[in-house]
Design an enzyme around this catalytic site. Structure first.
Site, short mmCIF file in Angstrom:
data_model
loop_
_atom_site.label_atom_id
_atom_site.label_comp_id
_atom_site.label_asym_id
_atom_site.label_seq_id
_atom_site.Cartn_x
_atom_site.Cartn_y
_atom_site.Cartn_z
N LYS A 28 0.86 -1.17 0.00
CA LYS A 28 0.00 0.00 0.00
C LYS A 28 0.90 1.23 0.00
CE LYS A 28 -3.83 1.85 2.82
NZ LYS A 28 -4.63 1.59 4.04
N SER A 103 -9.48 1.45 3.12
CA SER A 103 -8.69 2.23 2.21
C SER A 103 -7.62 1.43 1.46
CB SER A 103 -8.00 3.37 2.97
OG SER A 103 -7.12 2.85 3.95
N SER A 127 -9.41 -0.90 7.35
CA SER A 127 -8.90 -0.75 5.98
C SER A 127 -8.17 -1.94 5.38
CB SER A 127 -8.00 0.47 5.88
OG SER A 127 -8.81 1.62 5.77
N1 GLN Z 1 -12.74 3.75 6.65
C1 GLN Z 1 -12.14 4.18 7.88
C2 GLN Z 1 -11.79 5.65 7.76
O1 GLN Z 1 -12.09 6.20 6.78
C3 GLN Z 1 -10.93 3.35 8.19
C4 GLN Z 1 -9.75 3.71 7.39
C5 GLN Z 1 -8.54 2.88 7.74
O2 GLN Z 1 -8.64 1.83 8.38
N2 GLN Z 1 -7.40 3.35 7.32
O3 GLN Z 1 -11.22 6.23 8.64
#
Ligand code: GLN
Length: 441
Positions: A28, A103, A127
């Site tokens: 990532k 994400s 994420s």
């Molecule tokens: N979807 C969650 C957010 O937008 C988690 C994101 C993540 O785990 N990086 O904060």
């Protein structure tokens, strides 16, 4: 190609570097890689090339793994669909009209489509697990501190954790074992020995007590997702597990608590992007104007929303009413879990309340987007490990994920259940858009 040649040379010399020797890995793009751009999918890091490797990247290289690419993400890992990227969205290889989740959607899509065998993602509120669920792969968030965060561009430091995204549970174990372990460069790194997890894969679930989280298997969960989870619970019972219902009443407040804590921490972490030290700079008459212009141009709308919310939640008059209260809720949630683990060995739930949703469907509605992580956020607030394993598909042919959670540092137990879920599900469906190698396997 150089990495592959080096791995070949090591094989030829009889040198064994580890289970990932010669294996193509994707990272990532919020993990620093020396000599490769690292963008965090943000314009503000345009042109940034880190002068060092994140600890995970260094450990992968030392293990002979070949880093084949960096994957797309929601800008600064803020999102659940990989639509918030300054470089454009990633689509789901099962159906490109749907999102891959986020994400870590780029890593999930890469592994599902077979353009990398395994990948690393990061999980602050789900994420890794949510995109794994939406893309029909395995995604695991280790116990907070088990994998070094050094060189992971910080979003919310008390929640961020790196973990494996793979096609099988055994691959997740191999990848985790390669990158886990104490790192003096991360002050929150776990100092103890990391056990070897492989032997737990064959242990089965006979006699294990599995708690089904009431609050995460009722309201708001899609009926086909629930159906698949329920039928997996029947299979686990048949395999000898002792299944019961467990209530975690405070988890109801997990989402609001997370959306105060994560933005508060991000508003502090993202202060370092000031036009001076990294990437983008938009000139101005004064230093202040230069910083304001750089940040206004460099950050996308979701990042701006989070920085504003976080700054507000931490401001003098509101600190206790918002941030302080969210921290107290975090403690209550941790206590709920501790109490639950007096009676059961692991907790389970769906990973995501729905399967992959349509591109654009939740983009204009932040609250609907935030709800995507309702099942995954509690483990980030507690710091405990969680894993998503694919168990089936819905009527539209889109994958459904099953989440297993365990107490901190009980990864062995987590993998034991995950491996049994994988065997029972015998999930063999493959995405429409995949390399021929994936389809053939
Ligand atoms: N979807 C969650 C957010 O937008 C988690 C994101 C993540 O785990 N990086 O904060």
């Amino acid at each position: 190609m150089r990495g592959a040649e080096a791995a070949d040379a090591a094989f030829a010399a009889g040198e064994v570097q580890g289970p990932l020797q010669g294996i193509p890995v994707a990272l990532k793009d919020n993990m620093c890689t020396r000599g490769m751009p690292t963008t965090c999918s943000s314009k503000i890091l345009d042109g940034y090339e880190p002068p060092y490797d994140a600890t995970v990247a260094a450990r992968l290289r030392a293990g002979g793994a070949v880093i084949v690419g960096k994957t797309n993400l929601d800008e600064f890992a803020m999102g659940s669909s990989t639509e918030n990227s300054a470089y454009g969205p990633t689509f789901n290889p099962w159906d490109p009209a749907t999102v891959p989740g986020g994400s870590s959607g780029g890593s999930a899509a890469a592994v599902a489509a077979g353009t990398a065998l395994v990948a690393l993602g990061s999980d602050t509120g789900g994420s890794i697990r949510q995109p794994a669920s939406l893309c029909g792969i395995v995604g695991m968030k280790p116990t907070y501190g088990l994998v070094s965060r050094y060189g992971l561009i910080a979003f919310a430091s008390s929640l961020d954790q790196i973990g494996p995204m793979t096609r099988t549970v055994a691959d997740a174990v191999a990848l985790l074992e390669t990158v886990a372990g104490f790192d003096p460069l991360d002050a929150t790194s776990y100092r103890g020995e990391v056990p070897s997890f492989g032997r737990s894969l064959e242990a089965g679930v006979a006699g294990l007590r599995i708690g089904v989280v009431t609050e995460l298997t009722s309201e708001g969960i899609d009926s086909q997702v629930l159906g698949a989870v329920t039928s997996m619970l029947d299979d686990l019972a048949e395999a000898g597990a002792d299944i019961s219902e467990v209530s975690l009443p405070s988890t109801t407040y997990g989402l609001p608590a997370y959306y105060l804590i994560a933005p508060a921490e991000c508003s502090a972490n993202l202060a370092r992007f000031d036009g001076v030290r990294y990437g983008l700079r938009v000139e101005g008459e004064t230093t202040e104007e230069m910083m304001a212009r750089t940040r206004a141009e460099g950050f996308g709308p979701e990042v701006v929303r989070r920085v504003l919310l976080g700054t507000y939640a931490l401001s003098a008059g509101y600190y206790d009413a918002f941030y302080g209260r969210a921290l107290r809720v975090r403690t209550l949630i941790r206590r709920d879990f501790e109490r639950a683990y007096e009676d059961v060995d692991v907790l389970v739930s769906p990973t995501s309340p729905t399967t992959a949703f349509a591109v654009g469907e939740r983009a204009a509605d932040p609250l609907a987007m935030y709800y995507s992580d309702v099942c995954t956020i509690p483990s980030n607030l507690t710091g405990d490990p969680g894993i998503s394993v694919p168990i089936g598909v819905d009527d539209a042919g889109l994958p459904i994920g099953f989440q297993v959670m365990a107490p901190a540092l009980e990864e062995e137990r987590l993998f034991r259940v995950a491996a049994e879920v994988e065997r029972l599900a015998a999930f063999s469906a493959r995405p429409a858009l995949a390399t021929s190698e994936v389809v053939a396997s």
